[in-house]
Design a protein around this motif. Structure first.
Motif, PDB file in Angstrom:
ATOM      1  N   ARG A  43       0.846  -1.187   0.000  1.00 41.58           N
ATOM      2  CA  ARG A  43       0.000   0.000   0.000  1.00 41.58           C
ATOM      3  C   ARG A  43       0.884   1.240   0.000  1.00 41.58           C
ATOM      4  NH1 ARG A  43      -3.735  -1.902   4.891  1.00 41.58           N
ATOM      5  NH2 ARG A  43      -1.688  -2.679   5.476  1.00 41.58           N
ATOM      6  N   GLN A  44       0.452   2.243  -0.724  1.00 47.93           N
ATOM      7  CA  GLN A  44       1.228   3.488  -0.761  1.00 47.93           C
ATOM      8  C   GLN A  44       1.108   4.200   0.590  1.00 47.93           C
ATOM      9  OE1 GLN A  44      -0.008   6.765  -0.508  1.00 47.93           O
ATOM     10  NE2 GLN A  44      -2.012   5.873  -0.013  1.00 47.93           N
ATOM     11  N   GLY A  45       1.987   5.169   0.797  1.00 51.79           N
ATOM     12  CA  GLY A  45       1.805   6.046   1.954  1.00 51.79           C
ATOM     13  C   GLY A  45       2.807   5.837   3.064  1.00 51.79           C
ATOM     14  N   MET A  46       3.609   4.809   2.947  1.00 54.34           N
ATOM     15  CA  MET A  46       4.516   4.519   4.054  1.00 54.34           C
ATOM     16  C   MET A  46       5.966   4.509   3.598  1.00 54.34           C
ATOM     17  SD  MET A  46       3.845   3.585   7.196  1.00 54.34           S
ATOM     18  CE  MET A  46       4.966   2.239   7.568  1.00 54.34           C
ATOM     19  N   GLY A  79       1.901  17.876  10.551  1.00 51.23           N
ATOM     20  CA  GLY A  79       1.857  17.180   9.264  1.00 51.23           C
ATOM     21  C   GLY A  79       0.931  17.887   8.290  1.00 51.23           C
ATOM     22  N   PHE A  80       0.878  17.349   7.075  1.00 53.89           N
ATOM     23  CA  PHE A  80       0.099  17.986   6.014  1.00 53.89           C
ATOM     24  C   PHE A  80      -1.383  18.069   6.377  1.00 53.89           C
ATOM     25  CE2 PHE A  80      -2.504  17.835   2.241  1.00 53.89           C
ATOM     26  CZ  PHE A  80      -2.023  18.937   1.557  1.00 53.89           C
ATOM     27  N   ALA A  81      -1.918  16.978   6.911  1.00 51.34           N
ATOM     28  CA  ALA A  81      -3.352  16.968   7.230  1.00 51.34           C
ATOM     29  C   ALA A  81      -3.665  18.060   8.248  1.00 51.34           C
ATOM     30  CB  ALA A  81      -3.762  15.599   7.760  1.00 51.34           C
ATOM     31  N   HIS A  82      -2.783  18.241   9.191  1.00 48.61           N
ATOM     32  CA  HIS A  82      -2.992  19.286  10.191  1.00 48.61           C
ATOM     33  C   HIS A  82      -2.935  20.672   9.540  1.00 48.61           C
ATOM     34  CE1 HIS A  82      -1.561  21.481  14.052  1.00 48.61           C
ATOM     35  NE2 HIS A  82      -2.866  21.465  13.989  1.00 48.61           N
ATOM     36  N   GLY A 123      -6.166  12.190  -6.013  1.00 47.44           N
ATOM     37  CA  GLY A 123      -5.507  12.619  -4.776  1.00 47.44           C
ATOM     38  C   GLY A 123      -5.963  11.728  -3.646  1.00 47.44           C
ATOM     39  N   LEU A 124      -5.627  12.108  -2.419  1.00 52.18           N
ATOM     40  CA  LEU A 124      -6.034  11.290  -1.280  1.00 52.18           C
ATOM     41  C   LEU A 124      -7.465  11.630  -0.870  1.00 52.18           C
ATOM     42  CD1 LEU A 124      -3.049  11.122   1.268  1.00 52.18           C
ATOM     43  CD2 LEU A 124      -4.059   9.253  -0.043  1.00 52.18           C
ATOM     44  N   GLY A 125      -8.310  10.606  -0.844  1.00 56.41           N
ATOM     45  CA  GLY A 125      -9.701  10.810  -0.434  1.00 56.41           C
ATOM     46  C   GLY A 125      -9.781  11.364   0.980  1.00 56.41           C
ATOM     47  N   GLU A 142       1.031  24.168  -2.020  1.00 59.34           N
ATOM     48  CA  GLU A 142       1.982  23.223  -2.611  1.00 59.34           C
ATOM     49  C   GLU A 142       2.234  22.100  -1.613  1.00 59.34           C
ATOM     50  OE1 GLU A 142       5.748  24.980  -3.712  1.00 59.34           O
ATOM     51  OE2 GLU A 142       6.249  23.240  -4.950  1.00 59.34           O
ATOM     52  N   ASP A 143       1.729  20.915  -1.935  1.00 61.83           N
ATOM     53  CA  ASP A 143       1.929  19.737  -1.073  1.00 61.83           C
ATOM     54  C   ASP A 143       3.220  19.051  -1.523  1.00 61.83           C
ATOM     55  OD1 ASP A 143       1.892  17.338   0.244  1.00 61.83           O
ATOM     56  OD2 ASP A 143      -0.051  16.658  -0.526  1.00 61.83           O
ATOM     57  N   ASP A 144       4.287  19.269  -0.760  1.00 61.14           N
ATOM     58  CA  ASP A 144       5.597  18.733  -1.151  1.00 61.14           C
ATOM     59  C   ASP A 144       5.865  17.448  -0.361  1.00 61.14           C
ATOM     60  OD1 ASP A 144       7.977  19.275  -2.798  1.00 61.14           O
ATOM     61  OD2 ASP A 144       9.030  19.377  -0.891  1.00 61.14           O
ATOM     62  N   TYR A 145       4.999  16.450  -0.565  1.00 60.07           N
ATOM     63  CA  TYR A 145       5.011  15.276   0.315  1.00 60.07           C
ATOM     64  C   TYR A 145       6.224  14.372   0.120  1.00 60.07           C
ATOM     65  CZ  TYR A 145       3.467  12.673  -3.744  1.00 60.07           C
ATOM     66  OH  TYR A 145       3.414  12.098  -4.985  1.00 60.07           O
ATOM     67  N   ASP A 146       6.835  14.365  -1.087  1.00 59.85           N
ATOM     68  CA  ASP A 146       7.990  13.462  -1.274  1.00 59.85           C
ATOM     69  C   ASP A 146       9.062  14.120  -2.147  1.00 59.85           C
ATOM     70  OD1 ASP A 146       6.989  13.369  -3.827  1.00 59.85           O
ATOM     71  OD2 ASP A 146       6.721  11.206  -3.920  1.00 59.85           O
ATOM     72  N   GLY A 176       5.116  20.789   4.025  1.00 61.66           N
ATOM     73  CA  GLY A 176       5.888  19.544   4.012  1.00 61.66           C
ATOM     74  C   GLY A 176       5.811  18.866   5.365  1.00 61.66           C
ATOM     75  N   SER A 177       6.300  17.636   5.417  1.00 58.53           N
ATOM     76  CA  SER A 177       6.325  16.926   6.700  1.00 58.53           C
ATOM     77  C   SER A 177       7.396  15.839   6.640  1.00 58.53           C
ATOM     78  CB  SER A 177       4.954  16.306   7.001  1.00 58.53           C
ATOM     79  OG  SER A 177       4.768  15.106   6.286  1.00 58.53           O
ATOM     80  N   VAL A 178       7.626  15.223   7.786  1.00 58.41           N
ATOM     81  CA  VAL A 178       8.617  14.130   7.822  1.00 58.41           C
ATOM     82  C   VAL A 178       7.961  12.775   7.559  1.00 58.41           C
ATOM     83  CG1 VAL A 178      10.148  15.351   9.430  1.00 58.41           C
ATOM     84  CG2 VAL A 178       8.423  13.774  10.337  1.00 58.41           C
ATOM     85  N   SER A 179       6.681  12.781   7.185  1.00 59.53           N
ATOM     86  CA  SER A 179       5.955  11.508   7.085  1.00 59.53           C
ATOM     87  C   SER A 179       6.554  10.545   6.065  1.00 59.53           C
ATOM     88  CB  SER A 179       4.490  11.766   6.746  1.00 59.53           C
ATOM     89  OG  SER A 179       3.869  12.385   7.844  1.00 59.53           O
ATOM     90  N   LYS A 180       7.093  11.069   4.961  1.00 60.28           N
ATOM     91  CA  LYS A 180       7.696  10.179   3.969  1.00 60.28           C
ATOM     92  C   LYS A 180       9.210  10.060   4.193  1.00 60.28           C
ATOM     93  CE  LYS A 180       4.516   9.256   0.668  1.00 60.28           C
ATOM     94  NZ  LYS A 180       3.171   9.211   1.170  1.00 60.28           N
ATOM     95  N   SER A 181       9.826  11.133   4.667  1.00 64.19           N
ATOM     96  CA  SER A 181      11.287  11.114   4.766  1.00 64.19           C
ATOM     97  C   SER A 181      11.766  10.377   6.007  1.00 64.19           C
ATOM     98  CB  SER A 181      11.824  12.544   4.780  1.00 64.19           C
ATOM     99  OG  SER A 181      11.225  13.280   5.829  1.00 64.19           O
ATOM    100  N   LEU A 184       5.880  10.350  13.653  1.00 65.48           N
ATOM    101  CA  LEU A 184       6.396  11.512  14.393  1.00 65.48           C
ATOM    102  C   LEU A 184       5.395  12.658  14.452  1.00 65.48           C
ATOM    103  CD1 LEU A 184      10.123  11.726  13.240  1.00 65.48           C
ATOM    104  CD2 LEU A 184       9.278  11.226  15.518  1.00 65.48           C
ATOM    105  N   ARG A 185       4.545  12.731  13.439  1.00 60.15           N
ATOM    106  CA  ARG A 185       3.576  13.832  13.316  1.00 60.15           C
ATOM    107  C   ARG A 185       4.259  15.191  13.418  1.00 60.15           C
ATOM    108  NH1 ARG A 185       1.390  12.036  10.195  1.00 60.15           N
ATOM    109  NH2 ARG A 185       0.019  13.806  10.136  1.00 60.15           N
ATOM    110  N   LEU A 186       5.174  15.438  12.530  1.00 61.81           N
ATOM    111  CA  LEU A 186       5.833  16.746  12.471  1.00 61.81           C
ATOM    112  C   LEU A 186       5.829  17.249  11.033  1.00 61.81           C
ATOM    113  CD1 LEU A 186       8.999  16.514  14.766  1.00 61.81           C
ATOM    114  CD2 LEU A 186       7.043  18.045  15.047  1.00 61.81           C
TER     115      LEU A 186
HETATM  116  C1  LIG Z   1      -0.420  13.279  -1.096  1.00 61.70           C
HETATM  117  C2  LIG Z   1       0.135  13.325   0.292  1.00 61.70           C
HETATM  118  N1  LIG Z   1       0.236  14.502   0.893  1.00 61.70           N
HETATM  119  C3  LIG Z   1       0.726  14.620   2.137  1.00 61.70           C
HETATM  120  C4  LIG Z   1       1.130  13.514   2.843  1.00 61.70           C
HETATM  121  C5  LIG Z   1       1.670  13.706   4.227  1.00 61.70           C
HETATM  122  O1  LIG Z   1       0.660  13.697   5.162  1.00 61.70           O
HETATM  123  P1  LIG Z   1       0.956  13.919   6.692  1.00 61.70           P
HETATM  124  O2  LIG Z   1       2.060  14.916   6.799  1.00 61.70           O
HETATM  125  O3  LIG Z   1      -0.342  14.422   7.246  1.00 61.70           O
HETATM  126  O4  LIG Z   1       1.350  12.594   7.276  1.00 61.70           O
HETATM  127  C6  LIG Z   1       0.999  12.263   2.275  1.00 61.70           C
HETATM  128  C7  LIG Z   1       1.381  11.029   2.991  1.00 61.70           C
HETATM  129  O5  LIG Z   1       2.418  10.876   3.537  1.00 61.70           O
HETATM  130  C8  LIG Z   1       0.504  12.163   0.960  1.00 61.70           C
HETATM  131  O6  LIG Z   1       0.386  10.980   0.348  1.00 61.70           O
END
Ligand SMILES: Cc1ncc(COP(=O)(O)O)c(C=O)c1O
Length: 470
Positions: free
Chosen positions: A118-121, A185-188, A209-211, A280-284, A309-314, A319-321
Motif C-alpha cells: 500500500r502506498q503512503g509509508m 503534518g500535512f493533514a494538520h 488525490g487522497l480521499g 503546494e503539497d511537497d510530500y515526497d 511539508g512533513s517528515v511523514s515520507k522522509s 512523528l507527526r511533524l
Molecule cells: C499526497 C500526500 N500529501 C501529504 C502527505 C503527508 O501527510 P501527513 O504529513 O499528514 O502525514 C501524504 C502522505 O504521507 C501524501 O500521500
C-alpha cells in the motif's frame, strides 16, 4: 529445502509477520512468535532464517536478542544451526493441522496482509533509531528550561531556523524562520487553513488525490473542484473562480508526473491575477532518482504560495511533524487558528528534529533512503520487464510509489486477485475525485517503500503473479 538465504529470507519476510506481543520481554516474545510460525506451518521445515543482524534491524531489537532466541529454539529442537548453512527450521518439525492449531491471541485479520504494497509509508524498519536518539539526547541536554513549559504555537525557533536553511538548500524555498509555522503534518496544515478559516473554498484540487484529504476539506464545508490531469500535470488553465488550488507539483499524487514548467508559472500567474492562493503539497519532494529534485513552486512567488511539508515520507508518519511556509500576511491568522499554546507538535520532538537537520543526520538519512527506494523501484521495473512486459510503469522515477498502467477494464479484478493472494495495494480508482470527468485509466498504485528490505523481493514476486495477462 530452501538454499539461498536471499530467497528464503524473502519468503520468510512475506509470511512471518512476527509480532512481538505479550509479556516476558522481547526475547520471550520473539521465541513465541517464531515457535508459532513454525508450528502453524508459516515457516516450512528447512527454511533458512535471516541473519541476526537483518532480523534485529527489521524488528528493532538488539542482535543478541535474536541470537538468544535462535539459540533457545535450537536447544528446543525447533531450529537447527550448522556452520556455513545458517539457522534453519528443523526438518522433522511437523506443522500442526488446522484443528490442532494453537488459538491465536491476535485474530488473523489484525495481522495485516502478507505483502504490504500500500502506498503512503516509508520503510518503517529503516527509521534511523540511533541517530534520532542521539539528536534527542543532544537536544534535551542543551534545551533551556523554558523549553519544557508551554510551547510557542509557531514552533520552536531552533526548528524553524533549521528548516528555513534546509528548505532553501534542498527545495529552493524562499523563506525565513518567521514565516514558518510548525504543525503535525500535512493533514494538520489543511485543518488549520480551512477549519481555521484562514482560507476558504471553493478549492481546486487535482482529479486524483487522497480521499482522506478531500473528506477533511468537506468536513470544513470546503467544496473541492477537480482539475483534469494530463501528461504535463494538472490542467491549471481550467482554474476559474476558485479561491485556491492544491497541487502536488514535484510528483503528482498518485499518478506520478511533475507539473510542467509552463504550468508552474501559469498557476502563479493565475494566483496573482485573481488574488488566489496556491497550496503546494511537497510530500515526497526529496525523492527523485533520475535527476536533482525540481525546486518548489513557492520559490516563484512566496506571497502567493503556501508550501507544506512533513517528515511523514522522509522519516516516519508516526512523528507527526510538519511545516507550513506562509506568505507573510497569513502568518497571524494561522497562529490564531493554532491557539495560544502549541497543542499538537511535541516541543522535545521539535528540538530533536532541529538537531537532526542541523547535524546533517537528516541529509544522510534522506540520501540513504533515496538509494534504497531507487533500488526498489529499479527492481520493480526489472521484474515487470521480465514477467509482465505488457504492464508499463508510468510517471517519473521518484517518490515511494509507482503506478502500473493496466489493460482497460482489468483494475478491479487485479485488485481483487491481489487481495486474494495476500497482496495489499490500491487501484487508481480509489484516488479519483468523485466529480472527475476525464477518462479513468486502469492502474495499480504500488507502494514499494512499505515492506521491510528482506520482504520486498517476495512482495514483488507475488505482485507479478496477480497482474492481468496481455
Ligand atoms: C499526497 C500526500 N500529501 C501529504 C502527505 C503527508 O501527510 P501527513 O504529513 O499528514 O502525514 C501524504 C502522505 O504521507 C501524501 O500521500
Amino acid at each position: 529445502m530452501v538454499d539461498s538465504w536471499v530467497n528464503s529470507a524473502e519468503s520468510i519476510g512475506a509470511d512471518l509477520h512476527l509480532e512481538l506481543s505479550g509479556g516476558g520481554g522481547r526475547r520471550a516474545a520473539l521465541i513465541r512468535a517464531l515457535r508459532d510460525a513454525v508450528r502453524g506451518g508459516r515457516l516450512a521445515p528447512g527454511t533458512r532464517l535471516p541473519p541476526y543482524r537483518s532480523l534485529a534491524a527489521d524488528l528493532g531489537v538488539a542482535r543478541n536478542t535474536v541470537a538468544d532466541a535462535y539459540a533457545e529454539l535450537v536447544a528446543e529442537g525447533w531450529l537447527t544451526a550448522r556452520q556455513g548453512s545458517g539457522t534453519r527450521v528443523a526438518e522433522r518439525v511437523e506443522p500442526l493441522g488446522a484443528a490442532a492449531r494453537v488459538p491465536r491471541k491476535v485474530p488473523p485479520r489484525a495481522r495485516g496482509p502478507r505483502h504490504d504494497l500500500r502506498q503512503g509509508m516509508p520503510d518503517a524498519s529503516a527509521f534511523p533509531r540511533a541517530a534520532w536518539v542521539a539528536s534527542y539526547r543532544r537536544a534535551l541536554t542543551r534545551a533551556p528550561s523554558e523549553a519544557f513549559g508551554p510551547g510557542d504555537p509557531a514552533g520552536r525557533v531552533e526548528l524553524r531556523e533549521a528548516l528555513a536553511e534546509y528548505l532553501a538548500r534542498a527545495r529552493g524555498v524562499r523563506t525565513e524562520a518567521s514565516r514558518i509555522v510548525v504543525c503535525s503534518g500535512f493533514a494538520h496544515a489543511l485543518r488549520l487553513l480551512f477549519h481555521g478559516r484562514v482560507l476558504r473554498g471553493p478549492l481546486a484540487v487535482e482529479s486524483y488525490g487522497l480521499g482522506f484529504h478531500r473528506e477533511l476539506l468537506a468536513a470544513a464545508s470546503v467544496r473541492t473542484v477537480p482539475l483534469a490531469l494530463d501528461e504535463d500535470g494538472a490542467r491549471v488553465d481550467g482554474l476559474d473562480r476558485e479561491r485556491a488550488v492544491l497541487l502536488t507539483p514535484a510528483h503528482q499524487f498518485p499518478t506520478g508526473g511533475p507539473l510542467h514548467p509552463e504550468r508552474r508559472a501559469a498557476v502563479v500567474d493565475w494566483a496573482r491575477a485573481r488574488g488566489g492562493m496556491v497550496l503546494e503539497d511537497d510530500y515526497d519532494g526529496e525523492f527523485r532518482y533520475d535527476r536533482k529534485p525540481v525546486g518548489a513552486v513557492q520559490g516563484l512567488d512566496p506571497e502567493r504560495v503556501v508550501f507544506i511539508g512533513s517528515v511523514s515520507k522522509s522519516l516516519s508518519p508516526a512523528l507527526r511533524l510538519g511545516w507550513m511556509v506562509l506568505p507573510e500576511r497569513l502568518v497571524g491568522a494561522v497562529l490564531e487558528a493554532k491557539g495560544e499554546r502549541e497543542a499538537w507538535a511535541s516541543v522535545p520532538d521539535q528540538l530533536a528534529l532541529a538537531d537532526f537537520v542541523v547535524s546533517g543526520a537528516y541529509d544522510r538519512h534522506v540520501r540513504r533512503m533515496r538509494q534504497r527506494y531507487r533500488a526498489r523501484r529499479d527492481r520493480l521495473v526489472a521484474a515487470l520487464a521480465a514477467h509482465a512486459p505488457h504492464i508499463e510503469v508510468t510517471g517519473i522515477a521518484a517518490g515511494l510509489h509507482a503506478v502500473l498502467r493496466l489493460p482497460p477494464g482489468t483494475e478491479r479484478s487485479a485488485v481483487k486477485a491481489a487481495a486474494w493472494r495476500g497482496v495489499a495495494l490500491d487501484g487508481l480508482a480509489a484516488f479519483r475525485h468523485p466529480e472527475a470527468r476525464e477518462d479513468a485509466p486502469d492502474g495499480l498504485v504500488v507502494g514499494y517503500a512499505t515492506p521491510p528490505e528482506h520482504a520486498y523481493g517476495a512482495a514483488v514476486e507475488a505482485l507479478c503473479g496477480v497482474l492481468p495477462p496481455e
